[in-house]
Scaffold this active site. Structure first.
Site, short mmCIF file in Angstrom:
data_model
loop_
_atom_site.label_atom_id
_atom_site.label_comp_id
_atom_site.label_asym_id
_atom_site.label_seq_id
_atom_site.Cartn_x
_atom_site.Cartn_y
_atom_site.Cartn_z
N ASN A 92 27.12 51.77 31.10
CA ASN A 92 26.39 51.44 32.33
C ASN A 92 25.06 52.18 32.42
OD1 ASN A 92 28.55 53.27 32.30
ND2 ASN A 92 28.40 53.61 34.48
N GLU A 162 22.07 41.56 26.51
CA GLU A 162 23.07 40.53 26.80
C GLU A 162 22.61 39.70 28.01
OE1 GLU A 162 25.71 39.50 25.04
OE2 GLU A 162 25.45 37.95 26.55
N LYS A 221 14.53 41.42 28.46
CA LYS A 221 15.76 41.45 29.27
C LYS A 221 15.42 41.73 30.74
CE LYS A 221 19.80 41.67 30.85
NZ LYS A 221 20.62 40.49 31.07
N THR A 223 12.62 41.24 32.14
CA THR A 223 11.80 40.12 32.62
C THR A 223 12.67 38.93 32.98
OG1 THR A 223 10.09 40.87 31.11
CG2 THR A 223 9.80 38.68 32.05
N GLY A 274 23.45 39.29 44.73
CA GLY A 274 24.10 40.58 44.52
C GLY A 274 24.32 40.77 43.03
N CYS A 277 23.13 43.92 38.46
CA CYS A 277 21.93 44.01 37.62
C CYS A 277 20.60 43.58 38.25
CB CYS A 277 22.16 43.26 36.33
SG CYS A 277 23.44 44.08 35.36
N PHE A 339 30.44 39.20 44.53
CA PHE A 339 29.00 38.88 44.65
C PHE A 339 28.71 37.44 44.26
CE2 PHE A 339 26.83 38.68 40.49
CZ PHE A 339 27.83 39.11 39.63
P1 NAD Z 1 30.45 48.65 33.29
O1 NAD Z 1 30.24 49.75 34.25
O2 NAD Z 1 31.39 47.53 33.62
O3 NAD Z 1 30.96 49.25 31.90
C1 NAD Z 1 30.40 50.37 31.28
C2 NAD Z 1 31.53 51.19 30.65
O4 NAD Z 1 30.94 52.21 29.86
C3 NAD Z 1 32.45 51.87 31.65
O5 NAD Z 1 33.78 51.43 31.46
C4 NAD Z 1 32.29 53.37 31.33
O6 NAD Z 1 33.49 54.11 31.47
C5 NAD Z 1 31.83 53.34 29.90
N1 NAD Z 1 31.13 54.55 29.47
C6 NAD Z 1 30.10 55.21 30.08
N2 NAD Z 1 29.72 56.25 29.34
C7 NAD Z 1 30.51 56.30 28.23
C8 NAD Z 1 30.58 57.15 27.10
N3 NAD Z 1 29.74 58.17 26.95
N4 NAD Z 1 31.53 56.88 26.18
C9 NAD Z 1 32.37 55.85 26.32
N5 NAD Z 1 32.34 55.00 27.36
C10 NAD Z 1 31.42 55.22 28.31
O7 NAD Z 1 29.00 48.07 32.95
P2 NAD Z 1 28.62 46.59 32.47
O8 NAD Z 1 28.56 45.68 33.64
O9 NAD Z 1 29.44 46.24 31.29
O10 NAD Z 1 27.12 46.83 32.02
C11 NAD Z 1 26.79 47.54 30.86
C12 NAD Z 1 25.33 47.33 30.55
O11 NAD Z 1 25.09 45.94 30.30
C13 NAD Z 1 24.37 47.71 31.67
O12 NAD Z 1 23.20 48.24 31.12
C14 NAD Z 1 24.07 46.38 32.34
O13 NAD Z 1 22.79 46.38 32.94
C15 NAD Z 1 24.08 45.42 31.18
N6 NAD Z 1 24.42 44.03 31.50
C16 NAD Z 1 25.43 43.75 32.37
C17 NAD Z 1 25.77 42.42 32.61
C18 NAD Z 1 26.88 42.07 33.55
O14 NAD Z 1 27.08 40.87 33.79
N7 NAD Z 1 27.63 43.00 34.09
C19 NAD Z 1 25.11 41.39 31.94
C20 NAD Z 1 24.09 41.71 31.05
C21 NAD Z 1 23.77 43.04 30.83
C1 UGA Z 2 22.62 37.75 35.97
C2 UGA Z 2 21.89 36.82 34.99
O1 UGA Z 2 22.10 35.46 35.38
C3 UGA Z 2 22.39 37.03 33.57
O2 UGA Z 2 21.63 36.24 32.66
C4 UGA Z 2 22.26 38.51 33.21
O3 UGA Z 2 22.78 38.76 31.92
C5 UGA Z 2 23.02 39.35 34.22
O4 UGA Z 2 22.49 39.09 35.55
C6 UGA Z 2 22.86 40.82 34.00
O5 UGA Z 2 21.92 41.27 33.39
O6 UGA Z 2 23.75 41.50 34.52
P1 UGA Z 2 24.98 37.72 37.17
O7 UGA Z 2 24.38 38.76 38.04
O8 UGA Z 2 26.30 37.98 36.56
O9 UGA Z 2 23.99 37.37 35.98
O10 UGA Z 2 25.15 36.36 38.00
P2 UGA Z 2 24.09 35.24 38.48
O11 UGA Z 2 24.70 33.93 38.27
O12 UGA Z 2 22.76 35.45 37.90
O13 UGA Z 2 24.03 35.49 40.05
C7 UGA Z 2 23.40 36.65 40.58
C8 UGA Z 2 23.36 36.55 42.09
O14 UGA Z 2 22.41 35.56 42.49
C9 UGA Z 2 24.69 36.14 42.73
O15 UGA Z 2 24.91 36.87 43.89
C10 UGA Z 2 24.48 34.67 43.03
O16 UGA Z 2 25.27 34.23 44.09
C11 UGA Z 2 23.00 34.66 43.39
N1 UGA Z 2 22.38 33.32 43.22
C12 UGA Z 2 22.28 32.77 41.99
C13 UGA Z 2 21.90 32.66 44.33
O17 UGA Z 2 21.98 33.16 45.47
N2 UGA Z 2 21.31 31.43 44.15
C14 UGA Z 2 21.19 30.84 42.94
O18 UGA Z 2 20.64 29.73 42.86
C15 UGA Z 2 21.69 31.54 41.83
#
Ligand code: NAD
Ligand code: UGA
Length: 464
Positions: A92, A162, A221, A223, A274, A277, A339
């Site tokens: 994270n 991602e 990313k 952007t 919400g 990210c 969210f």
């Molecule tokens: P998350 O909080 O669900 O998972 C992160 C995990 O990393 C946790 O389980 C934590 O315990 C572990 N961790 C932290 N420090 C550690 C260490 N030193 N060694 C081992 N484990 C460790 O986070 P996430 O939602 O998977 O997001 C991870 C990254 O990916 C973030 O940078 C986020 O911005 C990005 N991202 C998230 C999404 C998404 O949909 N959630 C999509 C695209 C990108």
């Molecule tokens: C978003 C991006 O869509 C992913 O490409 C990216 O990888 C990810 O963030 C990330 O970096 O974590 P996510 O947040 O999981 O994905 O979900 P979205 O579908 O993007 O929705 C985000 C928020 O916007 C939600 O609360 C959704 O309800 C809201 N939303 C989305 C709206 O209010 N209106 C829309 O038309 C679309």
């Protein structure tokens, strides 16, 4: 070079599903997903795949097919680092809550800890892949830590952000619009990049695998998320204008979305975006722009967040105003806490802020969400620190049966677009409510006219 063993540090919403897909599509690669959170790993290893720590449609089947064949979840971080040719860092990167950049910059302490641990343990060359979302030029810092604290082995750093969205993670991973891989423009950098291209090429068409330099990849990313969130804030800003002019934001979105240059996606007005990210990444972008002295750039993107905060607040305010300017002691049913639909993730969910506002006005809130449990809901509210945990539990109840939320309630508000809300028996629910029965649709999912025929006083976001 062909990859045989992958380690992923971080078994969260990204690490878990992403590695499951790699394991499913690359049966010859051993994939070890490691995390310091023992409970999370135990849940990933639960015999009952319905108890995985993350709910994503299709994920449990995929885990059942691969787990303990070539996909392993464990807390043995060092062992997994040691064995790997390629290490994904998927930890994270939350907004900093202290020190310089507090409330804006990404907190990179978990990333740095990973780098130091890899450097300390690795005795063979490794390709390090930034999977977490990171500020542009993070790879530079990673490289310095790895090279200065390592055992003399060679580290190549790639950026492979991602783009999956929660709720559709499996299909996004299966069929991505693109995979982005940034690498150093050196001979060894290109070889590392190719090694990762080859992993994805097991299921992603080659023309969808984009290779760039590291900085372009890192910045793309941030952007992409900024552009997506900007569309939501843009349509949300117009939803307020629609409400005062009797234009319908759904119709406006359809009209503009039919222009192929604009496109129809991400134009759904809502109570506010919400998720873990959008806000975090835009604040990070704003912070980076400010750090380079680019004030106009920073201000431009900050407006996306300002608009989103306004949207959440104005929805909550609308509820209070409509209920004759007081909700004190009134029961309000809240439908949805996640969210977005099809996820149990509540991070930065609009529901948290709307409900916090209502609780400040002393409303009695009853929440129903199909996938989020009471413990999480209270934890989200307690984290805001607006009132004591005891008060949160006094004022807010969580129910497993949505009908209970409607019993003697003054109003109901839809805050997540769960499909099941559309098929509720609204006639029966109407009977359960005090009259006038107010219904606030923050997601534009209900049939406005039909519900008005039943007798509800309806408010739909973006409709006058
Ligand atoms: P998350 O909080 O669900 O998972 C992160 C995990 O990393 C946790 O389980 C934590 O315990 C572990 N961790 C932290 N420090 C550690 C260490 N030193 N060694 C081992 N484990 C460790 O986070 P996430 O939602 O998977 O997001 C991870 C990254 O990916 C973030 O940078 C986020 O911005 C990005 N991202 C998230 C999404 C998404 O949909 N959630 C999509 C695209 C990108
Ligand atoms: C978003 C991006 O869509 C992913 O490409 C990216 O990888 C990810 O963030 C990330 O970096 O974590 P996510 O947040 O999981 O994905 O979900 P979205 O579908 O993007 O929705 C985000 C928020 O916007 C939600 O609360 C959704 O309800 C809201 N939303 C989305 C709206 O209010 N209106 C829309 O038309 C679309």
């Amino acid at each position: 070079m062909s990859i045989k063993n992958i380690c992923c540090i971080g078994a969260g919403y990204v690490g878990g599903p992403t590695m499951t897909m790699i394991a499913a599509k690359c049966p010859d690669i051993i994939v070890n997903v490691v995390d310091i959170n023992k409970n999370r790993i135990a849940a990933w290893n639960d015999k009952n795949v319905d108890k995985l720590p993350i709910y994503e449609p299709g994920l449990s089947d995929l885990v059942a097919k691969t787990r303990n064949k070539n996909l392993f979840f464990s807390t043995e971080v060092e062992q997994a680092i040691q064995a790997a040719d390629m290490i994904f860092i998927s930890v994270n990167t939350p907004t900093k809550t202290y020190g310089v950049g507090k409330g804006m910059a990404a907190d990179l302490k978990y990333i740095e800890l990973c780098a130091r641990q890899i450097a300390a343990v690795a005795t063979t060359d490794k390709i390090i892949v930034e999977k977490s979302t990171l500020p542009v030029r993070t790879a530079e810092a990673l490289k310095r830590i790895l090279d200065n604290t390592g055992n003399g082995v060679n580290f190549e750093i790639l950026s492979n952000p991602e783009f999956l969205a929660e709720g559709t993670a499996v299909s996004d991973l299966l069929n991505p619009d693109r995979v982005l891989i940034g690498g150093e423009e050196t001979e060894s950098g290109r070889l590392a990049q190719q090694a990762l291209v080859d992993v994805y090429a097991n299921w992603v068409p080659k023309e969808r695998i984009l290779t760039t330099n590291v900085w372009s990849s890192e910045l793309s990313k941030l952007t992409a998320n900024a552009f997506l969130a900007q569309r939501v804030s843009s349509i949300n800003s117009l939803s307020e204008l629609c409400e005062v002019t009797e234009a319908d934001v759904g119709e406006v979105a359809k009209a503009i979305g039919s222009d192929s240059r604009i496109g129809p996606k991400f134009l759904k007005a809502s109570v506010g975006f919400g998720g873990s990210c959008f806000q975090k990444d835009i604040l990070n972008l704003v912070y980076i722009a400010q750090s380079y002295g680019l004030k106009e750039v920073a201000d431009y993107w900050e407006q996306v967040i300002i608009m989103n905060d306004h949207q959440k607040r104005r929805f909550a305010k609308k509820i209070v105003e409509t209920l004759f300017n007081t909700v004190s002691g009134k029961k309000i049913a809240v439908l949805g806490w996640a969210f977005k639909k099809d996820t149990n993730d509540t991070r930065e969910s609009a529901a948290i802020y709307v409900v916090d506002y209502l609780l400040n006005e002393q409303a009695e809130v009853v929440v129903y969400d199909p996938k989020v449990n009471a413990e999480q809901i209270y934890a989200d509210l307690d984290y805001l620190n607006t009132r004591s945990g005891e008060d949160n539990r006094k004022l807010l109840n969580v129910v497993n049966d949505h009908q209970l939320a409607f019993e003697d309630s003054h109003a109901a508000a839809i805050l997540t677009e769960w499909d099941e809300f559309k098929s509720f028996d609204w006639n029966t629910l109407y009977e359960k409510m005090l009259k006038p029965a107010f219904l606030f649709d923050g997601r534009m999912i209900l049939d406005h006219e039909e519900l008005e025929r039943i007798g509800f006083e309806m408010y739909t976001i973006g409709r006058g």
